[in-house]
Write a protein that holds these residues in place. Structure first.
Motif, PDB file in Angstrom:
ATOM      1  N   VAL A 157       0.842  -1.199   0.000  1.00  0.00           N
ATOM      2  CA  VAL A 157       0.000   0.000   0.000  1.00  0.00           C
ATOM      3  C   VAL A 157       0.882   1.256   0.000  1.00  0.00           C
ATOM      4  CG1 VAL A 157      -1.684   1.291   1.377  1.00  0.00           C
ATOM      5  CG2 VAL A 157      -2.017  -1.147   0.974  1.00  0.00           C
ATOM      6  N   GLU A 158       2.032   1.180   0.678  1.00  0.00           N
ATOM      7  CA  GLU A 158       2.966   2.318   0.628  1.00  0.00           C
ATOM      8  C   GLU A 158       3.465   2.551  -0.795  1.00  0.00           C
ATOM      9  OE1 GLU A 158       4.547   1.798   5.213  1.00  0.00           O
ATOM     10  OE2 GLU A 158       5.930   1.325   3.572  1.00  0.00           O
ATOM     11  N   LEU A 159       3.779   1.445  -1.485  1.00  0.00           N
ATOM     12  CA  LEU A 159       4.208   1.578  -2.874  1.00  0.00           C
ATOM     13  C   LEU A 159       3.100   2.207  -3.715  1.00  0.00           C
ATOM     14  CD1 LEU A 159       6.054  -1.829  -3.439  1.00  0.00           C
ATOM     15  CD2 LEU A 159       7.076   0.437  -3.680  1.00  0.00           C
ATOM     16  N   PHE A 160       1.868   1.807  -3.422  1.00  0.00           N
ATOM     17  CA  PHE A 160       0.749   2.413  -4.160  1.00  0.00           C
ATOM     18  C   PHE A 160       0.681   3.917  -3.893  1.00  0.00           C
ATOM     19  CE2 PHE A 160      -3.573   4.042  -4.340  1.00  0.00           C
ATOM     20  CZ  PHE A 160      -3.766   3.936  -5.703  1.00  0.00           C
ATOM     21  N   GLY A 161       0.965   4.315  -2.657  1.00  0.00           N
ATOM     22  CA  GLY A 161       0.971   5.745  -2.320  1.00  0.00           C
ATOM     23  C   GLY A 161       1.941   6.520  -3.207  1.00  0.00           C
ATOM     24  N   THR A 163       2.968   5.529  -6.254  1.00  0.00           N
ATOM     25  CA  THR A 163       2.375   5.528  -7.602  1.00  0.00           C
ATOM     26  C   THR A 163       1.350   6.651  -7.720  1.00  0.00           C
ATOM     27  OG1 THR A 163       2.524   3.109  -7.657  1.00  0.00           O
ATOM     28  CG2 THR A 163       1.090   4.139  -9.267  1.00  0.00           C
ATOM     29  N   ARG A 164       0.546   6.774  -6.671  1.00  0.00           N
ATOM     30  CA  ARG A 164      -0.547   7.735  -6.702  1.00  0.00           C
ATOM     31  C   ARG A 164      -0.032   9.172  -6.854  1.00  0.00           C
ATOM     32  NH1 ARG A 164      -3.162  11.196  -3.631  1.00  0.00           N
ATOM     33  NH2 ARG A 164      -5.436  11.321  -3.707  1.00  0.00           N
ATOM     34  N   LYS A 165       1.085   9.466  -6.196  1.00  0.00           N
ATOM     35  CA  LYS A 165       1.652  10.817  -6.323  1.00  0.00           C
ATOM     36  C   LYS A 165       1.998  11.125  -7.779  1.00  0.00           C
ATOM     37  CE  LYS A 165       3.534  11.969  -1.834  1.00  0.00           C
ATOM     38  NZ  LYS A 165       4.340  11.077  -0.968  1.00  0.00           N
TER      39      LYS A 165
END
Ligand SMILES: *[C@@H]1O[C@H](CO)[C@@H](O)[C@H](O)[C@H]1NC(C)=O
Ligand SMILES: *[C@@H]1O[C@H](CO)[C@@H](O)[C@H](O)[C@H]1NC(C)=O
Ligand SMILES: *[C@@H]1O[C@H](CO)[C@@H](O)[C@H](O)[C@H]1NC(C)=O
Length: 376
Positions: A157-161, A163-165
């Protein structure tokens, strides 16, 4: 005489129809278009529009992140893995596509690539979704992984964070970005590791109930983070009958203790999802009863087109913890008729059944099925 034959045929026909609980649909060709796969499933008249698919979880849905972790013991990027993925090993722990790949095909999206395959220099990320899943990971943020460097759900989920940026910059417009996020699908399959590999050790310290609560607390944190980041359509799969994995069902019978853990945990998960839905406005959290999808197959393999529900297709298995196929080992004759490809992971045909059922079968997908989720 002819009339008699006719009646007899009609009778036989009706008998076949009334045995109609059979649910056998062959795995569709690898390079199939969205229109063709929906038609293949007799769903040519539905709209199934999805801007992106984000995948989280364990070896069932890992599309190759494990290739970038430098842990040879858990890699699966060698033949026979991928034999039905255009003959190409990718790091998927199966012979072909996974449930996540099939969902991508239903929506006409590319297979979400492993997030770790993107180069760090590349500021742009694909807008159609990514895969964060990592083999032999789970939920508990300390013990829920086989090796330290494996991203558990928290790190995924941190990695997704991150990506989201990048995505947010790509979109520019705030409104269209939040719209994109709320329409995207977040698919999570990750509980087996906590209930299987991590379970024994944890029970020295905790009761089953308390340990299950710990897992749910960690899951809650991650789902709430995804929600804060804008996710609204989230699918979580419950624990499958893990005692029936070939590496546990040695005598031919499923290991009861394994299934009991899943049966202990799943009702708690179900209550948890109800609570979370009422807590987070606008969250559409779907719970898939993966336990039942497998249980139905184990009860009546033939009615789903399987002849072998216990032994894996790959006849020789490394005696390592990850119980993988030995490289270039001789395989079973008909891969599609096996439930398991190696001693832990399902075949492509089992993945396809999983995808088909959650797509349209509301008896295994609460409170709505995938079609309804996408259309809502
Ligand atoms: C598809 O659905 C529309 C609207 O529900 C209907 O009018 C049309 O007849 C359907 N087409 C087919 C081929 O079933
Ligand atoms: C699928 O399509 C790609 C691109 O057109 C092609 O390179 C590949 O060989 C095809 N794979 C299969 C299994 O048909
Ligand atoms: C789930 O919630 C219901 C209703 O509140 C309760 O009766 C039941 O005991 C709960 N089950 C578990 C496993 O927590």
């Amino acid at each position: 005489m002819n009339a008699m034959n006719c009646i007899l045929n009609l009778f036989l026909f009706l008998q076949i129809v009334s045995l109609g609980s059979a649910d056998v649909v062959a795995v569709p060709p690898f390079n199939i278009s969205k229109a063709s796969i929906l038609k293949y499933l007799s769903l040519d008249n539905i709209t199934f529009d999805l801007p992106a698919l984000y995948v989280f979880g364990d070896n069932f849905v890992d599309a190759g992140n494990n290739n970038y972790l430098h842990i040879p013991e858990i890699q699966s990027n060698y033949s026979p893995y991928g034999i039905d993925f255009g003959g190409k090993p990718t790091g998927r722990y199966t012979n072909g596509r996974t449930v996540a790949d099939f969902i991508a095909q239903f929506a006409g999206l590319p297979f979400p690539p492993p997030v770790l395959s993107l180069s760090k220099q590349d500021k742009r990320v694909p807008q159609t979704g990514l895969n964060y899943a990592s083999g032999y990971s789970g939920i508990n943020w300390i013990y829920g992984k086989l090796w330290d460097q494996i991203p558990g759900l928290k790190e995924q989920v941190e990695l997704f964070g991150k990506t989201r940026k990048k995505l947010q910059r790509q979109f520019g417009c705030k409104q269209s970005f939040s719209n994109y996020m709320s329409k995207s699908l977040f698919f999570i399959n990750t509980i087996t590791f906590d209930l299987d590999f991590a379970w024994g050790g944890m029970l020295y310290a905790y009761s089953e109930y308390y340990y299950s609560q710990l897992i749910l607390k960690d899951l809650s944190d991650q789902l709430q983070t995804l929600y804060r980041l804008g996710a609204r359509k989230i699918v979580v799969n419950n624990a499958f009958p893990l005692g029936c994995q070939p590496h546990l069902n040695k005598g031919g019978d499923c290991y009861k203790g394994g299934n009991e853990r899943a049966l202990f945990f799943n009702p708690m998960l179900s209550n948890f999802t109800k609570d979370l839905r009422s807590k987070l406005p606008g969250l559409q959290l779907v719970l898939v009863d993966l336990y039942k999808i497998f249980e139905d197959v184990f009860e009546s393999p033939a009615s789903y087109g399987f002849t072998q529900a216990k032994d894996p297709c790959c006849s020789q298995i490394e005696q390592l913890i990850a119980a993988r196929c030995i490289a270039n080992v001789e395989l079973c004759k008909d891969r599609n008729s096996y439930v398991f490809f190696d001693a832990i992971n399902p075949t492509e045909s089992m993945h396809f059944l999983w995808a088909r059922r959650l797509l349209k079968d509301s008896t295994v997908s609460y409170p709505i099925n995938l079609i309804q989720l996408i259309q809502s």
